[in-house]
Design a protein around this motif. Sequence first.
Motif, mmCIF file in Angstrom:
data_model
loop_
_atom_site.group_PDB
_atom_site.id
_atom_site.type_symbol
_atom_site.label_atom_id
_atom_site.label_comp_id
_atom_site.label_asym_id
_atom_site.label_seq_id
_atom_site.Cartn_x
_atom_site.Cartn_y
_atom_site.Cartn_z
ATOM 1 N N GLU A 143 -0.875 -57.267 -29.861
ATOM 2 C CA GLU A 143 -0.063 -56.375 -30.671
ATOM 3 C C GLU A 143 -0.928 -55.629 -31.684
ATOM 4 O OE1 GLU A 143 3.079 -55.922 -29.960
ATOM 5 O OE2 GLU A 143 3.005 -57.486 -28.428
ATOM 6 N N ILE A 144 -0.448 -54.466 -32.115
ATOM 7 C CA ILE A 144 -1.110 -53.723 -33.189
ATOM 8 C C ILE A 144 -0.090 -53.425 -34.277
ATOM 9 C CG2 ILE A 144 -2.753 -52.651 -31.599
ATOM 10 C CD1 ILE A 144 -1.116 -50.034 -31.949
ATOM 11 N N PHE A 145 -0.576 -53.097 -35.473
ATOM 12 C CA PHE A 145 0.309 -52.626 -36.538
ATOM 13 C C PHE A 145 -0.313 -51.383 -37.150
ATOM 14 C CE2 PHE A 145 -2.468 -55.916 -38.280
ATOM 15 C CZ PHE A 145 -2.960 -55.345 -39.449
ATOM 16 N N TRP A 146 0.532 -50.508 -37.658
ATOM 17 C CA TRP A 146 0.074 -49.232 -38.199
ATOM 18 C C TRP A 146 -0.089 -49.337 -39.709
ATOM 19 C CZ3 TRP A 146 -1.569 -45.969 -34.648
ATOM 20 C CH2 TRP A 146 -1.045 -46.064 -33.363
ATOM 21 N N VAL A 147 -1.187 -48.809 -40.210
ATOM 22 C CA VAL A 147 -1.549 -48.959 -41.617
ATOM 23 C C VAL A 147 -1.539 -47.599 -42.306
ATOM 24 C CG1 VAL A 147 -3.295 -49.782 -43.236
ATOM 25 C CG2 VAL A 147 -3.007 -50.927 -41.022
ATOM 26 N N GLU A 148 -0.895 -47.536 -43.463
ATOM 27 C CA GLU A 148 -0.923 -46.356 -44.330
ATOM 28 C C GLU A 148 -1.168 -46.840 -45.748
ATOM 29 O OE1 GLU A 148 1.576 -42.269 -45.286
ATOM 30 O OE2 GLU A 148 2.670 -44.047 -44.615
ATOM 31 N N PRO A 149 -2.447 -46.958 -46.148
ATOM 32 C CA PRO A 149 -2.770 -47.522 -47.458
ATOM 33 C C PRO A 149 -2.213 -46.681 -48.604
ATOM 34 C CG PRO A 149 -4.723 -47.289 -46.067
ATOM 35 C CD PRO A 149 -3.630 -46.511 -45.418
ATOM 36 N N ARG A 150 -1.846 -47.342 -49.674
ATOM 37 C CA ARG A 150 -1.421 -46.594 -50.864
ATOM 38 C C ARG A 150 -2.616 -45.898 -51.510
ATOM 39 N NH1 ARG A 150 1.819 -50.434 -54.785
ATOM 40 N NH2 ARG A 150 0.050 -51.791 -54.291
ATOM 41 N N LEU A 151 -3.782 -46.529 -51.406
ATOM 42 C CA LEU A 151 -5.028 -45.948 -51.887
ATOM 43 C C LEU A 151 -5.971 -45.774 -50.713
ATOM 44 C CD1 LEU A 151 -5.564 -48.012 -55.167
ATOM 45 C CD2 LEU A 151 -4.729 -45.660 -54.964
ATOM 46 N N ARG A 152 -6.624 -44.633 -50.660
ATOM 47 C CA ARG A 152 -7.467 -44.285 -49.512
ATOM 48 C C ARG A 152 -8.890 -44.010 -49.971
ATOM 49 N NH1 ARG A 152 -4.758 -43.154 -44.433
ATOM 50 N NH2 ARG A 152 -6.406 -42.819 -42.895
ATOM 51 N N ALA A 153 -9.865 -44.485 -49.224
ATOM 52 C CA ALA A 153 -11.262 -44.203 -49.531
ATOM 53 C C ALA A 153 -11.736 -43.016 -48.704
ATOM 54 C CB ALA A 153 -12.127 -45.417 -49.236
ATOM 55 N N ILE A 154 -12.351 -42.061 -49.360
ATOM 56 C CA ILE A 154 -12.973 -40.938 -48.661
ATOM 57 C C ILE A 154 -14.392 -40.767 -49.196
ATOM 58 C CG2 ILE A 154 -10.774 -39.740 -48.308
ATOM 59 C CD1 ILE A 154 -11.695 -37.763 -50.547
ATOM 60 N N LEU A 155 -15.241 -40.181 -48.374
ATOM 61 C CA LEU A 155 -16.596 -39.860 -48.807
ATOM 62 C C LEU A 155 -16.785 -38.364 -48.581
ATOM 63 C CD1 LEU A 155 -19.838 -41.845 -47.837
ATOM 64 C CD2 LEU A 155 -19.773 -39.554 -48.831
ATOM 65 N N PRO A 156 -16.588 -37.556 -49.614
ATOM 66 C CA PRO A 156 -16.764 -36.113 -49.433
ATOM 67 C C PRO A 156 -18.177 -35.817 -48.938
ATOM 68 C CG PRO A 156 -15.698 -36.597 -51.542
ATOM 69 C CD PRO A 156 -16.169 -37.896 -50.988
ATOM 70 N N PRO A 157 -18.325 -35.207 -47.771
ATOM 71 C CA PRO A 157 -19.674 -34.970 -47.221
ATOM 72 C C PRO A 157 -20.615 -34.274 -48.199
ATOM 73 C CG PRO A 157 -18.031 -34.530 -45.551
ATOM 74 C CD PRO A 157 -17.276 -34.769 -46.828
ATOM 75 N N ALA A 158 -20.078 -33.374 -49.000
ATOM 76 C CA ALA A 158 -20.922 -32.635 -49.945
ATOM 77 C C ALA A 158 -21.364 -33.499 -51.117
ATOM 78 C CB ALA A 158 -20.184 -31.402 -50.462
ATOM 79 N N GLU A 159 -20.760 -34.677 -51.278
ATOM 80 C CA GLU A 159 -21.071 -35.532 -52.423
ATOM 81 C C GLU A 159 -21.751 -36.828 -52.002
ATOM 82 O OE1 GLU A 159 -17.602 -35.996 -54.880
ATOM 83 O OE2 GLU A 159 -17.049 -33.890 -54.641
ATOM 84 N N PHE A 160 -22.244 -36.876 -50.779
ATOM 85 C CA PHE A 160 -22.966 -38.061 -50.308
ATOM 86 C C PHE A 160 -24.183 -38.313 -51.190
ATOM 87 C CE2 PHE A 160 -26.332 -39.801 -47.453
ATOM 88 C CZ PHE A 160 -25.750 -41.033 -47.215
ATOM 89 N N HIS A 161 -24.354 -39.557 -51.626
ATOM 90 C CA HIS A 161 -25.460 -39.907 -52.518
ATOM 91 C C HIS A 161 -26.635 -40.445 -51.710
ATOM 92 C CE1 HIS A 161 -27.763 -41.225 -55.904
ATOM 93 N NE2 HIS A 161 -27.643 -42.505 -55.582
ATOM 94 N N LEU A 220 -22.667 -44.961 -52.121
ATOM 95 C CA LEU A 220 -23.082 -43.820 -51.310
ATOM 96 C C LEU A 220 -22.265 -42.562 -51.608
ATOM 97 C CD1 LEU A 220 -23.494 -45.781 -47.968
ATOM 98 C CD2 LEU A 220 -25.343 -44.828 -49.347
ATOM 99 N N GLY A 221 -21.331 -42.666 -52.550
ATOM 100 C CA GLY A 221 -20.570 -41.482 -52.957
ATOM 101 C C GLY A 221 -19.094 -41.526 -52.639
ATOM 102 N N ALA A 222 -18.602 -42.610 -52.034
ATOM 103 C CA ALA A 222 -17.184 -42.699 -51.691
ATOM 104 C C ALA A 222 -16.332 -42.872 -52.950
ATOM 105 C CB ALA A 222 -16.936 -43.869 -50.737
ATOM 106 N N VAL A 223 -15.125 -42.346 -52.886
ATOM 107 C CA VAL A 223 -14.172 -42.463 -53.992
ATOM 108 C C VAL A 223 -12.827 -42.908 -53.424
ATOM 109 C CG1 VAL A 223 -15.294 -40.746 -55.444
ATOM 110 C CG2 VAL A 223 -13.550 -40.020 -53.806
ATOM 111 N N GLU A 224 -11.992 -43.444 -54.284
ATOM 112 C CA GLU A 224 -10.662 -43.891 -53.885
ATOM 113 C C GLU A 224 -9.616 -42.939 -54.452
ATOM 114 O OE1 GLU A 224 -8.991 -48.309 -53.278
ATOM 115 O OE2 GLU A 224 -9.218 -47.755 -55.382
#
Length: 240
Positions: A26-44, A176-180
């Motif tokens: 079985e699988i379950f679908w996830v929709e986090p309340r907080l999401r991590a992204i790493l803006p490519p232009a802000e990679f450290h 590495l530059g990711a933000v939540e």
Amino acid sequence: MVDPELLLLAYRSGIFPMADHRDDPEIFWVEPRLRAILPPAEFHLSRSLRKVVRQDRFLVTCNEAFSDVMEACAAPRASEDGESWISHRIAASYENLHRLGHAHSIECWLVDDDGERVLAGGLYGVGFDRVFCGESMFSRARDSSKVALAWLVAALREANVTLLDCQFITPHLMSLGAVEIAQKRYLDLLKDAQMPLSMLAEEDYPSSLPVGFASLVDGALADPSSSPGKFIAQFLTQTS
């Protein structure tokens, strides 16, 4: 196996699948309340990582060993009590998505004196429009996953991808530059990154990760005084 159209629709809607353990049907679908992204232009690109990238310690490729990367990412880890959220069903679903051109991998290889290659690290994810959703990464040699991520970011920049989804924040990703961000903000960015291609000049949109990666490799080979690692380090520094 999850239907590929359903899987892509989920990503386009801001959700993704997980499983409780490797053998879970079985699988379950996830929709986090907080999401991590790493803006490519802000990679450290730290000084130490820049040095590792420039050393060409690893041979870096794209889409040469997708199944092997998935298998390595799915291997049990001590930090996860021996379990993996990448079930056999999920792995099969992404391998199918890869065959359809919507899932990609970056591989880091160690090469011995005889030219034999050993997979040392890598990552995989799902790509569409100007979005890349990173799923998982692994490392069998020090810094290999960081080098894979550096090449990924460079290729995404080259392809004008604007949203790199990391799902959940970790201290490693933050370094590495990711933000939540809030999921609502993520959905806004996701919508913007799915702008119809008809609204973009073709020359401004090289298509996807593999195209961006190939463009970088061509650029590195065109400079006889450089090397792939030096080219990528310089590219990331100049575009930061």
